[in-house]
Design a protein around this motif. Structure first.
Motif, short mmCIF file in Angstrom:
data_model
loop_
_atom_site.label_atom_id
_atom_site.label_comp_id
_atom_site.label_asym_id
_atom_site.label_seq_id
_atom_site.Cartn_x
_atom_site.Cartn_y
_atom_site.Cartn_z
N PRO A 45 0.81 -1.23 0.00
CA PRO A 45 0.00 0.00 0.00
C PRO A 45 0.84 1.28 0.00
O PRO A 45 0.43 2.29 -0.55
N TYR A 46 2.02 1.25 0.63
CA TYR A 46 2.86 2.44 0.68
C TYR A 46 3.59 2.69 -0.65
O TYR A 46 4.26 3.69 -0.83
N GLN A 47 3.42 1.79 -1.61
CA GLN A 47 4.07 1.93 -2.91
C GLN A 47 3.09 2.41 -3.99
O GLN A 47 3.18 2.01 -5.13
N ARG A 48 2.18 3.25 -3.58
CA ARG A 48 1.21 3.78 -4.54
C ARG A 48 0.89 5.23 -4.22
O ARG A 48 1.06 5.69 -3.09
N ILE A 49 0.42 5.92 -5.24
CA ILE A 49 -0.05 7.28 -5.08
C ILE A 49 -1.49 7.32 -5.58
O ILE A 49 -1.78 6.87 -6.68
N CYS A 50 -2.35 7.84 -4.75
CA CYS A 50 -3.74 8.05 -5.14
C CYS A 50 -3.88 9.53 -5.50
O CYS A 50 -3.26 10.39 -4.87
N TYR A 51 -4.67 9.80 -6.53
CA TYR A 51 -4.99 11.19 -6.85
C TYR A 51 -6.49 11.29 -7.05
O TYR A 51 -7.11 10.41 -7.61
N ALA A 52 -7.04 12.38 -6.53
CA ALA A 52 -8.50 12.51 -6.50
C ALA A 52 -8.93 13.95 -6.74
O ALA A 52 -8.21 14.90 -6.43
N LEU A 53 -10.12 14.07 -7.30
CA LEU A 53 -10.79 15.35 -7.44
C LEU A 53 -12.04 15.26 -6.58
O LEU A 53 -12.83 14.33 -6.72
N GLN A 54 -12.19 16.20 -5.66
CA GLN A 54 -13.24 16.14 -4.65
C GLN A 54 -14.09 17.41 -4.68
O GLN A 54 -13.58 18.52 -4.53
N SER A 55 -15.40 17.24 -4.86
CA SER A 55 -16.33 18.35 -4.71
C SER A 55 -16.46 18.61 -3.21
O SER A 55 -16.62 17.68 -2.42
N ASP A 56 -16.36 19.87 -2.83
CA ASP A 56 -16.29 20.20 -1.41
C ASP A 56 -17.22 21.36 -1.08
O ASP A 56 -16.99 22.49 -1.51
N ALA A 57 -18.27 21.08 -0.33
CA ALA A 57 -19.24 22.11 0.04
C ALA A 57 -18.64 23.18 0.94
O ALA A 57 -19.13 24.31 0.97
N GLN A 58 -17.57 22.86 1.65
CA GLN A 58 -16.93 23.81 2.56
C GLN A 58 -15.84 24.64 1.91
O GLN A 58 -15.41 25.66 2.47
N ALA A 59 -15.36 24.23 0.74
CA ALA A 59 -14.24 24.92 0.09
C ALA A 59 -14.67 26.28 -0.44
O ALA A 59 -15.72 26.41 -1.05
N GLN A 60 -13.83 27.26 -0.20
CA GLN A 60 -14.07 28.61 -0.72
C GLN A 60 -13.45 28.77 -2.10
O GLN A 60 -13.89 29.62 -2.87
N ASP A 61 -12.43 27.97 -2.39
CA ASP A 61 -11.73 28.07 -3.66
C ASP A 61 -11.07 26.72 -3.97
O ASP A 61 -11.00 25.84 -3.11
N ILE A 62 -10.58 26.57 -5.17
CA ILE A 62 -9.86 25.35 -5.56
C ILE A 62 -8.55 25.31 -4.77
O ILE A 62 -7.83 26.31 -4.69
N HIS A 63 -8.24 24.15 -4.21
CA HIS A 63 -6.96 23.97 -3.52
C HIS A 63 -6.62 22.49 -3.49
O HIS A 63 -7.48 21.63 -3.65
N ALA A 64 -5.34 22.20 -3.31
CA ALA A 64 -4.86 20.82 -3.28
C ALA A 64 -4.23 20.51 -1.94
O ALA A 64 -3.67 21.38 -1.27
N THR A 65 -4.35 19.24 -1.56
CA THR A 65 -3.69 18.74 -0.35
C THR A 65 -2.93 17.46 -0.71
O THR A 65 -3.24 16.81 -1.71
#
Length: 135
Positions: free
Chosen positions: A38-58
């Motif tokens: 499991p530690y040998q992978r990278i997940c990438y996601a796009l998340q709709s966020d009701a609390q977000a004020q602007d586009i941002h990445a984590t």
């Protein structure tokens, strides 16, 4: 969903069904595996966020998540708008450029690639030819 990373920029390109999925279910994700653990992978996601004020990445627990305000997702998904972008402020000298786009079919066929779920290229109707397709 395609992920392109270059320097301090992230670019996500989504097919028609992926845009529909984020509009209806709020999340689209994929995984790059470098090994069986499991530690040998990278997940990438796009998340709709009701609390977000602007586009941002984590980036946490080997997962890149790009958050988009819920209303921006709905507007983008149900319009002819191609992309969304934001420069995420990191410091006085640094920012992270985030670009989210609808993925178009290439004007020149590329062997071995299924683009049937991509958006029709706007120039295809006028018969333009391109030497290659930008990735």
């Amino acid at each position: 969903m395609k992920l392109r990373i270059k320097g301090n920029s992230l670019r996500l390109r989504l097919s028609q069904s992926e845009v529909q999925r984020i509009a209806e279910h709020g999340r689209v994700e994929d995984i790059v595996e470098f090994g069986l653990q499991p530690y040998q992978r990278i997940c990438y996601a796009l998340q709709s966020d009701a609390q977000a004020q602007d586009i941002h990445a984590t980036f946490e627990n080997s997962t890149i998540t790009v958050h988009i305000p819920e209303q921006a997702v709905k507007t983008w998904a149900h319009s002819n708008q191609v992309g969304l972008q934001k420069d995420q402020f990191l410091s006085e000298e640094k920012s992270l450029k985030i670009l989210i786009e609808k993925d178009f079919q290439c004007l020149t066929p590329r062997p071995g690639e299924d683009e049937s779920d991509n958006y029709p290229h706007p120039d295809a109707a006028v018969g333009h030819k391109a030497a290659e397709c930008a990735n």
